[in-house]
Design a protein around this motif. Structure first.
Motif, short mmCIF file in Angstrom:
data_model
loop_
_atom_site.label_atom_id
_atom_site.label_comp_id
_atom_site.label_asym_id
_atom_site.label_seq_id
_atom_site.Cartn_x
_atom_site.Cartn_y
_atom_site.Cartn_z
N LYS A 26 2.03 10.36 30.97
CA LYS A 26 0.26 10.29 31.28
C LYS A 26 0.50 10.23 32.65
O LYS A 26 -0.59 9.75 33.28
CB LYS A 26 0.07 8.74 30.61
N VAL A 27 1.00 11.15 33.30
CA VAL A 27 0.92 11.34 34.74
C VAL A 27 -0.50 11.73 35.26
O VAL A 27 -1.06 11.22 36.21
CB VAL A 27 2.05 12.34 35.21
N HIS A 28 -0.99 12.75 34.61
CA HIS A 28 -2.38 13.36 34.62
C HIS A 28 -3.37 12.36 34.67
O HIS A 28 -4.32 12.08 35.41
CB HIS A 28 -2.60 14.56 33.87
N VAL B 66 -6.82 18.93 36.34
CA VAL B 66 -5.61 17.97 36.63
C VAL B 66 -5.42 17.30 35.44
O VAL B 66 -4.14 17.14 34.81
CB VAL B 66 -6.29 16.73 37.66
N ASN B 67 -6.60 17.05 34.23
CA ASN B 67 -6.35 16.44 33.16
C ASN B 67 -5.74 17.18 32.44
O ASN B 67 -5.03 16.78 31.23
CB ASN B 67 -7.58 15.67 32.49
N CYS B 68 -5.40 18.67 32.37
CA CYS B 68 -5.05 19.59 31.55
C CYS B 68 -3.38 20.06 31.85
O CYS B 68 -2.88 20.87 31.23
CB CYS B 68 -5.69 20.74 31.39
N LEU B 69 -3.09 19.16 32.95
CA LEU B 69 -1.57 19.79 33.54
C LEU B 69 -0.81 19.44 32.50
O LEU B 69 -0.85 18.29 31.73
CB LEU B 69 -1.48 18.99 34.48
N PRO B 70 0.30 20.40 32.06
CA PRO B 70 1.31 20.01 30.95
C PRO B 70 2.00 18.90 31.53
O PRO B 70 2.72 18.92 32.69
CB PRO B 70 2.01 21.40 30.97
N SER B 71 2.35 17.78 30.48
CA SER B 71 3.18 16.56 30.87
C SER B 71 3.60 16.03 29.69
O SER B 71 2.62 15.79 28.93
CB SER B 71 2.58 15.87 32.14
N SER B 72 4.65 15.60 29.77
CA SER B 72 5.18 14.57 28.38
C SER B 72 4.71 13.39 28.82
O SER B 72 4.99 12.60 27.66
CB SER B 72 6.80 14.73 28.22
N VAL C 27 -3.09 9.07 34.93
CA VAL C 27 -2.93 8.23 35.97
C VAL C 27 -3.32 8.49 37.27
O VAL C 27 -4.00 7.86 38.21
CB VAL C 27 -1.39 7.69 36.15
N THR C 28 -3.16 9.90 37.44
CA THR C 28 -3.50 10.50 38.57
C THR C 28 -5.22 10.32 38.82
O THR C 28 -5.92 10.15 39.58
CB THR C 28 -3.24 11.81 38.78
N LEU C 29 -6.08 10.64 37.55
CA LEU C 29 -7.38 10.53 37.49
C LEU C 29 -7.97 9.27 37.89
O LEU C 29 -8.83 8.84 38.39
CB LEU C 29 -7.77 10.95 36.19
N ALA C 30 -7.17 8.15 37.23
CA ALA C 30 -7.35 6.68 37.62
C ALA C 30 -7.24 6.37 38.93
O ALA C 30 -8.06 5.60 39.47
CB ALA C 30 -6.44 5.71 36.56
N ARG C 31 -6.27 6.80 39.73
CA ARG C 31 -6.19 6.73 41.00
C ARG C 31 -7.42 7.23 41.75
O ARG C 31 -7.74 6.63 42.96
CB ARG C 31 -4.90 7.05 41.59
N LEU C 32 -7.60 8.45 41.30
CA LEU C 32 -8.70 9.12 42.24
C LEU C 32 -10.03 8.24 41.95
O LEU C 32 -10.87 8.21 43.00
CB LEU C 32 -9.07 10.48 41.56
N ALA C 33 -10.16 7.77 40.84
CA ALA C 33 -11.53 6.85 40.67
C ALA C 33 -11.23 5.61 41.28
O ALA C 33 -12.55 5.14 41.75
CB ALA C 33 -11.62 6.50 39.19
N ARG C 34 -10.22 5.02 41.61
CA ARG C 34 -9.98 3.83 42.05
C ARG C 34 -10.39 4.04 43.82
O ARG C 34 -10.68 3.10 44.39
CB ARG C 34 -8.86 3.07 41.93
N THR C 35 -9.76 5.13 44.36
CA THR C 35 -9.32 5.02 45.76
C THR C 35 -10.34 5.89 46.48
O THR C 35 -10.35 5.83 47.85
CB THR C 35 -8.05 6.02 46.03
N CYS C 36 -11.16 6.70 45.84
CA CYS C 36 -12.32 7.39 46.72
C CYS C 36 -13.73 7.08 45.92
O CYS C 36 -13.84 7.51 44.69
CB CYS C 36 -11.90 8.74 46.70
N ARG C 37 -14.75 6.55 46.73
CA ARG C 37 -16.06 6.15 46.01
C ARG C 37 -16.69 7.47 45.66
O ARG C 37 -17.43 7.47 44.54
CB ARG C 37 -16.73 5.27 47.13
#
Length: 550
Positions: free
Chosen positions: A26-28, A18-24, A30-40
């Motif tokens: 910081k979407v990837h 997820v962190n290596c997905l090509p993106s201009s 943001v996705t990691l931050a959401r994973l850390a917050r929403t699932c213990r």
């Protein structure tokens, strides 16, 4: 949730994707931050990946309580932002800081637009980070550090980042000077970072502007304490440090500069197998004689060697260097050779020295050459026979570049036939750069006969061709020839460049030939496409005729 997703190693593997997905944006992240917050179940692994690479300490500071820090606009026009403290850090603040810094594995310089970088840290923050309340490392599990602030203000912070887990350290300067007060920090590397395997000190300024005498001595002493090095890129070292490096069993990549006063007599203690594990060797010296004297002391089996000199060599020195190089390096393993001179701008070549085939002849003992690059201010008198001989001895050659910047001089003896022989004997050749005399085939397009100068020979691997300062009269004819023998050619380059040192006549000639080669570069892709289309039509018609006859 599937039981496999409860395994932390599996989670980290997924989150790194997820962190290596090509993106201009910081979407990837943001996705990691959401994973850390929403699932213990994902919290720990997602945070590990999210904080694995730290691009700025400002990001860490902004994770602390908001009453601790502030962003100030400073400067005459209030356009420069700086992160500063509102109050001193408490022990609770340090606990929060370590919650995230424990997960950092790599610290590097940010290159993203709008990112607050090292230069945006206030002096109070640098002081606080450099004077922690406990002897605990600032980033306890740091493995890779890329540092580009070589000044006294950040020296103490650099020392705080040196940890036992550090594996790779890069010090980069852009016109900065690394003086002895900062270099002295490196003396502790041997004890603080016992597992350091890669040390790179990268500089763009000349050595004399980068290290003072004391700094060079301290750096050499620091190297003596490094016993696990596998890769080293650094400025000049003293004799004791060079001898130490020659005995390291795992040192495979070495790039350094030989001091102007280097003397081979000072390295009499070198003995086989000195530098026995070297696979990639890069050396810079003031003269070719210095490089030659160093190579005479060693016996190595590298796959790649690269050399840079500051002074123009003579033809005899060049040939002697190639002889010593072949004797010093295992002929079966060596596949990439490069010898260049530090760029000094445009300068007309002197008739002497002249490099003939005999200059290159010692290199025939290297049968596995894949890449060969030579760029020194020396007139090249290589002809078709010499080039063909080189091609026959280097059957797996992939890249050939001879004096792309320094030029070949007024005499050019390689013709289109020599080029054809090179392509014939080197089927893997993808890039080449040298002068060619096209006068035998450089005729007016209206006078072109039905014959093909290439005799129907095609080379499908070549994609880039450089013809330096070759002189041509008819761009269409040359483009037709090149598109015929190299149907996949994508780039045609030249070295006709303007320079204030040129005379008025040279400037006019340069403009004329530059326009002609630009036309060739424009025509080749289109002609190649037409040839491919025609070949496909012929193939289809032949298939239809064969089917009808059956």
């Amino acid at each position: 949730m599937h039981r496999c997703l409860g395994i932390e190693e599996v989670q980290r593997a997924i989150f790194r994707k997820v962190n290596c997905l090509p993106s201009s944006s910081k979407v990837h992240r943001v996705t990691l931050a959401r994973l850390a917050r929403t699932c213990r179940a994902f919290n720990s692994s997602a945070l590990d990946v999210l904080w694995e690479r730290l691009e700025s300490f400002t990001v860490l500071i902004q994770c602390l309580p908001q009453d601790l820090w502030r962003i100030d606009c400073v400067g005459r026009r209030k356009t420069f932002v700086r992160c500063c403290f509102r109050r001193p850090m408490s022990l609770k603040d340090w606990e929060i800081f370590y919650k995230y810094s424990n997960r950092v594995r790599c610290v590097l310089r940010s290159t993203r637009d709008g990112q607050l970088d090292w230069q945006h840290l206030g002096d109070d923050i640098i002081f606080a980070l450099s004077n922690r309340p406990t002897p605990r490392p600032l980033i306890p599990c740091l493995r890779e550090l890329h540092w580009d602030k070589s000044n006294k203000q950040h020296a103490s912070l650099l020392h705080s980042l040196l940890t036992p887990s550090l594996d790779t350290l890069t010090l980069k300067t852009f016109g900065c000077q690394l003086r002895s007060p900062e270099v002295s920090i490196l003396t502790s590397i041997g004890t603080v970072c016992p597992s350091l395997r890669t040390l790179r000190i990268l500089l763009r300024a000349p050595l004399s502007q980068f290290l003072d005498t004391q700094g060079e001595t301290v750096l050499s002493e620091a190297v003596l304490y490094l016993h696990s090095l596998e890769s080293l890129v650094c400025p000049a070292l003293d004799e004791a440090a060079i001898v130490h490096l020659s005995r390291l069993p795992r040192l495979s990549n070495l790039s350094m500069e030989l001091r102007p006063d280097f003397k081979s007599n000072d390295l009499t203690s070198l003995a086989p197998p000195a530098f026995g594990s070297i696979n990639d060797l890069t050396l810079t010296a003031s003269s070719l004689e210095t490089l030659t004297s160093f190579l005479e002391l060693i016996q190595i089996t590298p796959s790649r060697v690269s050399f840079t000199v500051a002074e123009a060599p003579t033809a005899d020195a060049l040939r002697l260097f190639f002889v010593v190089l072949v004797n010093a390096c295992g002929s079966e393993q060596l596949s990439q050779v490069s010898l260049c001179m530090l760029s000094q701008g445009y300068a007309p070549l002197h008739p002497e020295p002249q490099a003939t085939f005999s200059t290159f002849q010692p290199l025939l003992a290297l049968p596995n050459i894949i890449s060969f690059e030579l760029d020194v201010p020396c007139a090249i008198l290589l002809d078709d026979t010499g080039l063909t001989t080189l091609a026959k001895h280097w059957p797996i050659l992939n890249k050939l570049s001879i004096n792309p910047k320094s030029g070949w001089g007024p005499s050019n003896r390689i013709t289109h036939q020599g080029l054809l022989n090179l392509l014939l004997h080197c089927p893997e050749l993808s890039r080449f750069s040298f002068c060619v005399d096209f006068s035998d085939i450089d005729v007016d397009p209206e006078d072109l006969s039905d014959s093909r100068p290439g005799n129907g020979m095609t080379h499908d691997k070549c994609v880039s061709a450089g013809f330096l300062t070759s002189r041509i009269e008819n761009p269409i004819t040359i483009a037709a020839f090149l598109s015929d023998i190299c149907p996949k050619l994508r780039s045609v380059q030249h070295s006709w460049r303007d320079d204030p040192a040129m005379s008025e006549e040279e400037t006019e000639a340069m403009e004329l030939f530059r326009k002609r080669w630009e036309e060739v570069e424009y025509l080749v892709p289109g002609l190649a496409a037409v040839r491919r289309q025609y070949s496909e039509w012929c193939r289809k018609e032949t298939t239809v005729v064969d089917a009808a006859s059956v």
